[in-house]
Design a protein around this motif. Structure first.
Motif, PDB file in Angstrom:
ATOM      1  N   LEU A   1      90.236   3.045  42.272  1.00 56.72           N
ATOM      2  CA  LEU A   1      89.466   3.588  41.147  1.00 56.72           C
ATOM      3  C   LEU A   1      90.355   4.397  40.204  1.00 56.72           C
ATOM      4  CD1 LEU A   1      86.172   4.638  42.957  1.00 56.72           C
ATOM      5  CD2 LEU A   1      86.536   2.658  41.467  1.00 56.72           C
ATOM      6  N   ALA A   2      91.314   5.130  40.777  1.00 59.73           N
ATOM      7  CA  ALA A   2      92.255   5.852  39.917  1.00 59.73           C
ATOM      8  C   ALA A   2      93.054   4.866  39.063  1.00 59.73           C
ATOM      9  CB  ALA A   2      93.194   6.709  40.767  1.00 59.73           C
ATOM     10  N   GLY A   3      93.429   3.725  39.658  1.00 59.53           N
ATOM     11  CA  GLY A   3      94.149   2.700  38.905  1.00 59.53           C
ATOM     12  C   GLY A   3      93.324   2.127  37.772  1.00 59.53           C
ATOM     13  N   VAL A   4      92.035   1.871  38.034  1.00 60.20           N
ATOM     14  CA  VAL A   4      91.154   1.357  36.975  1.00 60.20           C
ATOM     15  C   VAL A   4      91.066   2.350  35.831  1.00 60.20           C
ATOM     16  CG1 VAL A   4      88.756   0.798  36.414  1.00 60.20           C
ATOM     17  CG2 VAL A   4      89.787  -0.115  38.499  1.00 60.20           C
ATOM     18  N   ASN A   5      90.842   3.628  36.172  1.00 61.82           N
ATOM     19  CA  ASN A   5      90.623   4.642  35.135  1.00 61.82           C
ATOM     20  C   ASN A   5      91.906   5.070  34.442  1.00 61.82           C
ATOM     21  OD1 ASN A   5      87.640   5.537  35.053  1.00 61.82           O
ATOM     22  ND2 ASN A   5      88.072   5.296  37.232  1.00 61.82           N
ATOM     23  N   TRP A   6      93.038   4.702  34.993  1.00 62.46           N
ATOM     24  CA  TRP A   6      94.315   4.940  34.316  1.00 62.46           C
ATOM     25  C   TRP A   6      94.319   4.285  32.934  1.00 62.46           C
ATOM     26  CZ3 TRP A   6      98.874   7.444  35.950  1.00 62.46           C
ATOM     27  CH2 TRP A   6     100.017   7.210  35.174  1.00 62.46           C
ATOM     28  N   PHE A   7      93.612   3.136  32.821  1.00 68.87           N
ATOM     29  CA  PHE A   7      93.617   2.362  31.582  1.00 68.87           C
ATOM     30  C   PHE A   7      92.536   2.801  30.604  1.00 68.87           C
ATOM     31  CE2 PHE A   7      95.628  -0.330  34.790  1.00 68.87           C
ATOM     32  CZ  PHE A   7      96.823  -0.603  34.156  1.00 68.87           C
ATOM     33  N   GLY A   8      92.009   3.998  30.785  1.00 72.47           N
ATOM     34  CA  GLY A   8      91.144   4.583  29.775  1.00 72.47           C
ATOM     35  C   GLY A   8      89.670   4.460  30.060  1.00 72.47           C
ATOM     36  N   ILE A   9      88.888   5.075  29.180  1.00 74.63           N
ATOM     37  CA  ILE A   9      87.451   5.187  29.398  1.00 74.63           C
ATOM     38  C   ILE A   9      86.733   3.854  29.292  1.00 74.63           C
ATOM     39  CG2 ILE A   9      86.877   5.672  26.981  1.00 74.63           C
ATOM     40  CD1 ILE A   9      85.317   7.280  30.144  1.00 74.63           C
ATOM     41  N   ARG A  10      87.240   2.930  28.486  1.00 72.51           N
ATOM     42  CA  ARG A  10      86.556   1.641  28.392  1.00 72.51           C
ATOM     43  C   ARG A  10      86.633   0.887  29.702  1.00 72.51           C
ATOM     44  NH1 ARG A  10      82.534   1.171  26.006  1.00 72.51           N
ATOM     45  NH2 ARG A  10      82.675  -1.051  26.399  1.00 72.51           N
ATOM     46  N   ALA A  11      87.791   0.916  30.350  1.00 74.82           N
ATOM     47  CA  ALA A  11      87.916   0.239  31.646  1.00 74.82           C
ATOM     48  C   ALA A  11      87.001   0.888  32.671  1.00 74.82           C
ATOM     49  CB  ALA A  11      89.368   0.292  32.118  1.00 74.82           C
ATOM     50  N   GLY A  12      87.024   2.227  32.726  1.00 74.50           N
ATOM     51  CA  GLY A  12      86.178   2.921  33.694  1.00 74.50           C
ATOM     52  C   GLY A  12      84.706   2.711  33.430  1.00 74.50           C
ATOM     53  N   SER A  13      84.288   2.736  32.159  1.00 78.92           N
ATOM     54  CA  SER A  13      82.864   2.588  31.861  1.00 78.92           C
ATOM     55  C   SER A  13      82.396   1.150  32.076  1.00 78.92           C
ATOM     56  CB  SER A  13      82.573   3.029  30.427  1.00 78.92           C
ATOM     57  OG  SER A  13      83.159   2.149  29.495  1.00 78.92           O
ATOM     58  N   LEU A  14      83.269   0.167  31.863  1.00 84.19           N
ATOM     59  CA  LEU A  14      82.885  -1.223  32.130  1.00 84.19           C
ATOM     60  C   LEU A  14      82.567  -1.408  33.611  1.00 84.19           C
ATOM     61  CD1 LEU A  14      82.561  -4.181  31.306  1.00 84.19           C
ATOM     62  CD2 LEU A  14      85.022  -4.482  31.662  1.00 84.19           C
ATOM     63  N   VAL A  15      83.446  -0.894  34.458  1.00 83.24           N
ATOM     64  CA  VAL A  15      83.183  -0.949  35.904  1.00 83.24           C
ATOM     65  C   VAL A  15      81.896  -0.194  36.227  1.00 83.24           C
ATOM     66  CG1 VAL A  15      84.038  -0.190  38.163  1.00 83.24           C
ATOM     67  CG2 VAL A  15      85.604  -1.247  36.523  1.00 83.24           C
ATOM     68  N   GLN A  16      81.704   0.967  35.578  1.00 81.45           N
ATOM     69  CA  GLN A  16      80.523   1.771  35.840  1.00 81.45           C
ATOM     70  C   GLN A  16      79.243   1.050  35.435  1.00 81.45           C
ATOM     71  OE1 GLN A  16      80.736   4.693  37.474  1.00 81.45           O
ATOM     72  NE2 GLN A  16      78.520   4.520  37.611  1.00 81.45           N
ATOM     73  N   ASN A  17      79.252   0.411  34.289  1.00 80.94           N
ATOM     74  CA  ASN A  17      78.062  -0.314  33.827  1.00 80.94           C
ATOM     75  C   ASN A  17      77.666  -1.407  34.812  1.00 80.94           C
ATOM     76  OD1 ASN A  17      78.112   1.288  31.562  1.00 80.94           O
ATOM     77  ND2 ASN A  17      78.880  -0.303  30.181  1.00 80.94           N
ATOM     78  N   ILE A  18      78.645  -2.157  35.283  1.00 85.29           N
ATOM     79  CA  ILE A  18      78.359  -3.248  36.224  1.00 85.29           C
ATOM     80  C   ILE A  18      77.791  -2.691  37.521  1.00 85.29           C
ATOM     81  CG2 ILE A  18      79.418  -5.062  37.620  1.00 85.29           C
ATOM     82  CD1 ILE A  18      81.456  -5.423  35.322  1.00 85.29           C
ATOM     83  N   LEU A  19      78.426  -1.665  38.065  1.00 80.54           N
ATOM     84  CA  LEU A  19      77.979  -1.104  39.343  1.00 80.54           C
ATOM     85  C   LEU A  19      76.603  -0.450  39.215  1.00 80.54           C
ATOM     86  CD1 LEU A  19      81.344   0.463  40.593  1.00 80.54           C
ATOM     87  CD2 LEU A  19      80.220  -1.599  41.453  1.00 80.54           C
ATOM     88  N   THR A  20      76.328   0.203  38.087  1.00 85.03           N
ATOM     89  CA  THR A  20      75.035   0.863  37.921  1.00 85.03           C
ATOM     90  C   THR A  20      73.913  -0.159  37.802  1.00 85.03           C
ATOM     91  OG1 THR A  20      76.088   2.758  36.841  1.00 85.03           O
ATOM     92  CG2 THR A  20      73.725   2.503  36.522  1.00 85.03           C
ATOM     93  N   VAL A  21      74.129  -1.229  37.064  1.00 85.34           N
ATOM     94  CA  VAL A  21      73.115  -2.276  36.969  1.00 85.34           C
ATOM     95  C   VAL A  21      72.847  -2.879  38.344  1.00 85.34           C
ATOM     96  CG1 VAL A  21      72.641  -4.581  36.056  1.00 85.34           C
ATOM     97  CG2 VAL A  21      73.532  -2.804  34.546  1.00 85.34           C
ATOM     98  N   LEU A  22      73.894  -3.104  39.122  1.00 83.60           N
ATOM     99  CA  LEU A  22      73.720  -3.663  40.462  1.00 83.60           C
ATOM    100  C   LEU A  22      72.973  -2.700  41.381  1.00 83.60           C
ATOM    101  CD1 LEU A  22      77.197  -5.375  41.028  1.00 83.60           C
ATOM    102  CD2 LEU A  22      74.995  -6.497  40.634  1.00 83.60           C
ATOM    103  N   LYS A  23      73.264  -1.397  41.270  1.00 83.43           N
ATOM    104  CA  LYS A  23      72.571  -0.446  42.141  1.00 83.43           C
ATOM    105  C   LYS A  23      71.095  -0.325  41.748  1.00 83.43           C
ATOM    106  CE  LYS A  23      74.970   3.348  41.307  1.00 83.43           C
ATOM    107  NZ  LYS A  23      75.446   4.736  41.490  1.00 83.43           N
ATOM    108  N   LEU A  24      70.809  -0.397  40.446  1.00 85.74           N
ATOM    109  CA  LEU A  24      69.411  -0.374  40.021  1.00 85.74           C
ATOM    110  C   LEU A  24      68.672  -1.620  40.509  1.00 85.74           C
ATOM    111  CD1 LEU A  24      69.752   1.017  36.378  1.00 85.74           C
ATOM    112  CD2 LEU A  24      68.745   2.189  38.353  1.00 85.74           C
ATOM    113  N   ALA A  25      69.356  -2.743  40.512  1.00 81.23           N
ATOM    114  CA  ALA A  25      68.742  -3.969  41.033  1.00 81.23           C
ATOM    115  C   ALA A  25      68.442  -3.830  42.525  1.00 81.23           C
ATOM    116  CB  ALA A  25      69.670  -5.165  40.789  1.00 81.23           C
ATOM    117  N   ALA A  26      69.357  -3.219  43.274  1.00 75.54           N
ATOM    118  CA  ALA A  26      69.136  -3.009  44.704  1.00 75.54           C
ATOM    119  C   ALA A  26      67.950  -2.083  44.943  1.00 75.54           C
ATOM    120  CB  ALA A  26      70.398  -2.433  45.341  1.00 75.54           C
TER     121      ALA A  26
END
Length: 436
Positions: A141-166
């Motif tokens: 996760l530190a590696g993902v967020n090294w590349f800035g907020i867009r990379a971190g938020s893209l991962v976050q959006n995907i994971l949040t949608v999946l958790k809401l689906a669960a």
């Protein structure tokens, strides 16, 4: 004079990104596990649902206050910045110290460990030593967020949608399987002390909306985006939490919920057997991974601002020249969280920090009174409704719950106070160190 141009955060996040950060910062593993503990501390299904409703209302009030604070100071650092401006650098540092040593780093280590255990359960594998895998998760996760907020938020959006689906699947299956809350014995009279004790884990499960304020410097049109994200996000979380508890009660009943150690797994096991339990384990793993990601995003911004203020490593105050990420702060946070994960000390640290965490949040809310008095003429795109009643209600409930928690767990509260007090000599050391 330093010839290198200063690098600042870029406003790249919209309303959807910010709302997903609010939801992802609140929903971790708590709703899948905590309702059983709340059931053991309440006397009936109605009292349990009341605890979750009250907790949701208090969290929404806190989010409304943070919405005004965020629109007044839409910059990275969130509560640390508000406390620094209202009450001084030493108070802000002690707040940041708790986040650094215990709250954010400990939560990151703990939830990364939970992610590993549930990921293993989803594949039918028992992980005897989750520490190294938790470290690998944190490093990834530190590696993902090294590349800035867009990379971190893209991962976050995907994971949040999946958790809401669960969660949506859990609610639908539970309500269709059970139909209505199972009958139980007549409820005993409400015990205010016990109800206050039940509220602390409820509030803990609702905590996390403040992460979006930590990244306010990267939100587009923050005066409009922050209030929308906070209000929509917290209403969505409260609805999810109440409906999930109704699903548990419909299938397990209050007594069965109180006897369960993993209510989400028990519900899915009744519906689909062991494959159902493994399926919800995958959902919990996704949810916890999303929480780890947003915890890292928010915490790193706080520590970067502390570095820029000279009360943390100066190098942590700089941003990556290309990605505009707090890369040094990310590395320091990840290193400390990895150490906690490997040593397994995070559980006890989190027990110590519970009281301090909510007292810190209360202190941040209290800065709203300072802003209203000292900056009365300053325009604000959002103002907390029914001021000062709502902020006062938040403070009153939090102080009541904290008092009950101190009464019930004086040793943990005392250790938490010692950790907080240890921040004072560290502050004066850093100030002296930075002056050299």
């Amino acid at each position: 004079m330093d010839p290198t141009p200063s690098v600042s955060y870029a406003r790249r996040l919209g309303s959807w990104d910010a709302a997903m950060i609010v939801v992802g910062g609140v929903i971790g593993s708590g709703i899948f596990l905590t309702p059983a503990a709340i059931a053991r501390q309440t006397g009936s299904a109605a009292e349990l649902l009341a605890a979750w409703a009250v907790g949701g209302a208090i969290a929404l009030i806190g989010a409304l206050c943070y919405a005004e604070l965020g629109t007044r100071r839409p910059q990275a650092g969130g509560g640390y910045v508000y406390l620094r401006e209202a009450f001084g650098l030493v108070v802000a540092f002690v707040f940041g110290w708790n986040l650094l040593v215990v709250n954010h780093s400990g939560a990151l280590a703990a939830v990364a460990t939970v992610f590993v255990q549930y990921a293993g359960a989803a594949f039918g594998v028992t992980v005897d030593n989750p520490g190294p895998w938790a470290v690998a998760t944190i490093v990834f996760l530190a590696g993902v967020n090294w590349f800035g907020i867009r990379a971190g938020s893209l991962v976050q959006n995907i994971l949040t949608v999946l958790k809401l689906a669960a969660i949506a699947a859990l609610i639908a299956i539970g309500l269709s399987l059970g139909g209505a809350p199972a009958p139980s014995a007549p409820a005993p009279a409400l015990n205010p002390l016990a109800f206050g004790g039940a509220l602390m884990p409820v509030l803990f499960s609702y905590g996390g909306w403040y992460y979006v304020n930590d990244i306010a410097g990267e939100v587009r049109d923050p005066q409009r985006t922050l209030p929308r994200a906070l209000i929509f996000g917290m209403l969505l979380v409260a609805a999810c939490y109440l409906l999930t508890n109704l699903a548990y009660l419909a299938v397990l009943g209050h007594d069965g919920l109180a006897a369960s150690s993993a209510p989400a797994a028990d519900l899915m096991r009744r519906a689909f057997g062991e494959p159902g339990a493994r399926l919800i384990a995958a959902g919990i793993a996704i949810s916890t991974l999303g929480f780890c990601n947003i915890s890292m995003i928010g915490a790193a911004r706080v520590f970067q601002v502390m570095g820029a203020d000279g009360v943390f490593f100066r190098s942590a105050g700089r941003l990556h020249p290309r990605w505009r990420s707090p890369n040094v702060a990310l590395l320091l946070l990840a290193a400390w969280a990895c150490a906690l994960a490997l040593t397994g000390t995070f559980d006890q640290l989190l027990n110590y920090s519970t009281v301090g965490d909510w007292l810190g949040m209360a202190a941040v809310i209290a800065t709203l009174f300072w802003y209203r008095r000292m900056h009365a003429a300053e325009p604000s795109a959002f103002r907390t409704p029914w001021y000062p009643l709502l902020p006062l209600a938040f403070l009153a409930v939090v102080l009541w719950v904290v008092a009950v928690t101190i009464w019930n767990h004086p040793r943990d509260a005392g250790m938490g106070a010692l950790i907080t007090a240890a921040g004072l000599p560290v502050y004066f050391f850093w100030r002296r160190f930075a002056a050299r």
